[in-house]
Design an enzyme around this catalytic site. Structure first.
Site, PDB file in Angstrom:
ATOM      1  N   GLU A 249     -28.072 -26.349 -11.734  1.00  0.00           N
ATOM      2  CA  GLU A 249     -29.002 -26.027 -12.536  1.00  0.00           C
ATOM      3  C   GLU A 249     -28.568 -26.304 -14.292  1.00  0.00           C
ATOM      4  OE1 GLU A 249     -30.785 -22.004 -12.355  1.00  0.00           O
ATOM      5  OE2 GLU A 249     -31.177 -21.937 -14.665  1.00  0.00           O
TER       6      GLU A 249
ATOM      7  N   ASP B 170     -23.272 -20.579 -12.753  1.00  0.00           N
ATOM      8  CA  ASP B 170     -23.529 -19.190 -12.974  1.00  0.00           C
ATOM      9  C   ASP B 170     -22.911 -18.911 -14.618  1.00  0.00           C
ATOM     10  OD1 ASP B 170     -24.672 -18.622 -10.560  1.00  0.00           O
ATOM     11  OD2 ASP B 170     -22.594 -19.034 -10.014  1.00  0.00           O
TER      12      ASP B 170
END
Ligand code: TRH
Length: 388
Positions: free
Chosen positions: A282, A23
């Site tokens: 990610e 994040d």
């Protein structure tokens, strides 16, 4: 000229760290690129400075407000605070629907004009993403929030990519001395430089011990570089000692070396220097695609195996029917057909290894396709212009 025209556009980016480093990794990358390449004044609001410090050692964990490079970093400690319309940025981004403070939203409504408000979503290769990308969502107080999706096609926002990254990678790849010096700082010896070099970043449930067993029996010498804190149980079992940075052991064909958890820009170099990269989540997953080397993705696990759908969606776009790569990736994620409960890595690994050259060529083609979509930061700013 109106004095306002001299001012930089401003942007507030709100990041809640759900877990791990992705994040903040993504938000920090985006914040830097907005400042450095587009001259935007960015304030990054982040709730977990400790995770931030792991990827960016300059971060002071006890500061409410600090300047890192040209980015203003504020500790987002609660949902309160006092915000006036004049505190609100021109562009407001919430990462992953992270509920920005209601007082900030109220100030957004009072600002004239309203800021452009975006929700930057998570990455998925699923087809529905194209239909939801850029959709407006009406909000209370006459505000509108837009969904902005990263993605792999021209109907999405694309992927984060700094300008000049490809040239830096190519220069590094062609500079053997630079690669040797980079890996040398972690203790990699000249002899180990000739091994098949693998970087390993995965979630704890990856079948690392079973793969290490197969690698020990490999005909090729393999050097596995693991950042500290990753696959700790399997690495300690292999090493027979604590998995601290600098620890290393060789058994048969396999050498495992523990690296320190390295600052984010150096992580790219690690990916560039290795022949095969295991990545996860990610951000490292995207970086592996820009590294242009073969990679295996360990997807972030979700309840009810929802992540398997995302994994299949990506593999369908990416593997171009390279059976060995699909089989290895599905096995690594425990997403193989349920009739086959365990994967025989001694069988699966040599098949992948034999296809490495083919996969490397395919990775370059894939990169070319991705580059046609532009980069996420430029696409995002372009989108902001269209809805302003
Ligand atoms: O750490 P991740 O698993 O992060 C995330 C989060 O869990 C998040 O909640 C979830 O939404 C997302 O995955 C899907 O994996 P990721 O995304 O690859 O982020 C890791 C970051 O850490 C990335 O920016 C690269 C960086 N990194 C370093 O800077 N140094 C290192 O040594 C390593 C291994 C990684």
């Amino acid at each position: 000229m109106h004095p306002k025209e001299h001012q930089k556009a401003s942007l507030a980016l709100f990041c809640k760290v759900v877990d791990n480093y992705g994040d903040i990794g993504i938000c920090w990358r985006l914040a830097r690129q907005l400042e450095q390449e587009h001259g935007i004044a960015v304030t990054l609001w982040v709730d977990d400075l400790q995770s931030f410090q792991r990827i960016c050692p300059e971060v002071a964990i006890d500061r409410e407000k600090q300047q890192i490079g040209t980015v203003t970093v504020c500790h987002w400690s609660d949902q309160n605070g006092v915000f006036a319309a004049s505190d609100v940025a021109d562009i407001v981004i919430e990462f992953f629907a992270c509920d920005i403070p209601p007082v900030y939203i109220a100030a957004m409504a009072q600002r004239t004009p309203h800021p452009v408000w975006l929700n930057l979503e998570g990455l998925s290769a699923e087809v529905w993403v194209e239909g939801c990308h850029a959709l407006p969502s009406p909000q209370p107080l006459s505000l509108t929030k837009y969904f902005f999706f990263p993605g792999f096609t021209s109907k999405t926002g694309g992927l984060l990519l700094e300008s000049g990254l490809q040239q830096q990678r190519q220069a590094f790849r062609h500079d053997h001395a630079a690669m040797t010096a980079f890996l040398g700082q972690f203790g990699v010896t000249p002899a180990e430089m000739t091994s098949l070099k693998v970087s390993l970043f995965c979630y704890p449930q990856a079948p690392v011990s079973a793969l290490f067993d197969a690698w020990q029996k490999s005909e090729t010498a393999i050097l596995c570089l693991v950042p500290e804190g990753v696959a700790v149980d399997a690495v300690e079992t292999f090493l027979g000692q604590a998995a601290k940075a600098g620890a290393t052991a060789t058994r048969d064909a396999l050498t495992v070396r523990v690296l320190p958890f390295i600052p984010q820009p150096d992580y790219d170099k690690l990916l560039w220097a290795c022949d095969l990269n295991f990545v996860r989540g990610e951000d490292s997953f995207v970086r592996a695609q820009w590294a242009g080397q073969p990679f295996i993705w360990h997807i972030y696990p979700q309840d009810k195996d929802l992540h398997h759908i995302k994994l299949h969606a990506f593999l369908q776009r990416y593997t171009a029917k390279t059976e060995s790569l699909s089989a290895f990736s599905l096995g690594w994620n425990a997403a193989t057909d349920t009739t086959k409960s365990t994967v025989d890595w001694a069988e699966t690994w040599p098949l992948l290894e034999a296809d490495m050259l083919k996969i490397a060529i395919m990775s370059t083609d894939w990169q070319r396709q991705l580059l046609e979509n532009g980069d996420l930061t430029s696409n995002l700013l372009q989108f902001v212009k269209t809805v302003r």
